[in-house]
Design a protein around this motif. Sequence first.
Motif, short mmCIF file in Angstrom:
data_model
loop_
_atom_site.label_atom_id
_atom_site.label_comp_id
_atom_site.label_asym_id
_atom_site.label_seq_id
_atom_site.Cartn_x
_atom_site.Cartn_y
_atom_site.Cartn_z
N UNK A 191 -52.42 15.45 -121.76
CA UNK A 191 -53.20 15.90 -120.91
C UNK A 191 -53.65 17.16 -120.52
N UNK A 192 -52.46 17.19 -119.03
CA UNK A 192 -52.35 18.06 -118.65
C UNK A 192 -52.19 19.13 -119.93
N UNK A 231 -69.18 22.23 -125.39
CA UNK A 231 -68.73 23.10 -124.59
C UNK A 231 -67.42 21.98 -124.28
N UNK A 232 -67.42 20.79 -123.90
CA UNK A 232 -66.28 19.68 -123.54
C UNK A 232 -64.95 20.15 -123.99
N UNK A 233 -65.12 20.76 -125.29
CA UNK A 233 -63.49 20.60 -126.08
C UNK A 233 -63.61 22.08 -125.65
N UNK A 234 -64.65 23.26 -125.39
CA UNK A 234 -63.85 24.47 -124.92
C UNK A 234 -63.30 24.51 -123.49
N UNK A 235 -64.04 23.94 -122.56
CA UNK A 235 -63.16 23.43 -121.70
C UNK A 235 -61.49 22.59 -121.48
N UNK A 236 -61.82 22.01 -122.09
CA UNK A 236 -60.26 20.72 -122.61
C UNK A 236 -59.95 20.70 -124.16
N UNK A 237 -59.30 21.15 -124.97
CA UNK A 237 -59.10 21.36 -126.04
C UNK A 237 -58.25 19.60 -126.28
N UNK A 238 -59.05 18.93 -126.71
CA UNK A 238 -58.28 17.79 -126.22
C UNK A 238 -59.09 16.98 -127.37
N UNK A 239 -58.92 15.71 -128.89
CA UNK A 239 -59.46 15.13 -129.39
C UNK A 239 -58.19 14.60 -129.13
N UNK A 240 -58.91 12.89 -128.99
CA UNK A 240 -58.01 11.82 -129.03
C UNK A 240 -57.77 10.80 -129.67
N UNK A 284 -55.77 24.59 -121.46
CA UNK A 284 -56.17 25.57 -122.66
C UNK A 284 -55.54 25.29 -124.08
N UNK A 285 -54.44 24.35 -124.25
CA UNK A 285 -54.22 24.19 -125.30
C UNK A 285 -54.08 23.14 -126.12
N UNK A 286 -54.76 23.72 -127.82
CA UNK A 286 -55.94 22.78 -128.72
C UNK A 286 -54.41 21.43 -128.82
N UNK A 287 -54.82 20.60 -128.24
CA UNK A 287 -54.28 19.57 -129.50
C UNK A 287 -55.47 17.81 -129.88
#
Length: 175
Positions: free
Chosen positions: A75-76, A3-12, A81-84
């Motif tokens: 992060x913005x 769910x966390x990645x659905x809301x904000x698709x960022x892998x750091x 919604x742009x996956x990074x």
Amino acid sequence: MILKLKRTPGIYLVGFMGSGKSTVGRALADELGWKFVDLDEEIERREATAISKIFETRGEPEFREIETKVLREQVRAVETGRPHVIALGGGTFQREVNVDLLVNHGVTIWLDCPLDRIEERLAGFTHRPLARDPQKLRELFDARRSGYAHADYRVDCDHHDPMAVVAMINLLGLI
């Protein structure tokens, strides 16, 4: 996908210098079809100078402020919604303001690489200002580990093959 990645698709990707964040990040982004950003490269591009020069001429505190500003901008993009996949600098995840920002906007993965492997990878490189003195490098490595431990996930990176690390990340079941 969690769910966390659905809301904000960022892998750091967090971890010490030389742990493979950039190499693994590129490979992971390619596999996922996501955009890849190397935070250090982005800072150098925007500042039109090497990070080592920023450290020498402006000092580490100013570099850390620049780093946080560039991280917020990245992060913005994730928030829209742009996956990074974003490879952070070795000290980025040590600042509380950055940790708070990242924890709320994606998933953090600590690439945990042993110091002897890092020393092998950094041998002969002079562009890393915090790696020039072996004793200080060891002290910094030891000091930063507790900060990296705040990441959502930890992946062992004692490998020469970045695709093996990508496979371990995929086993986490994030995507």
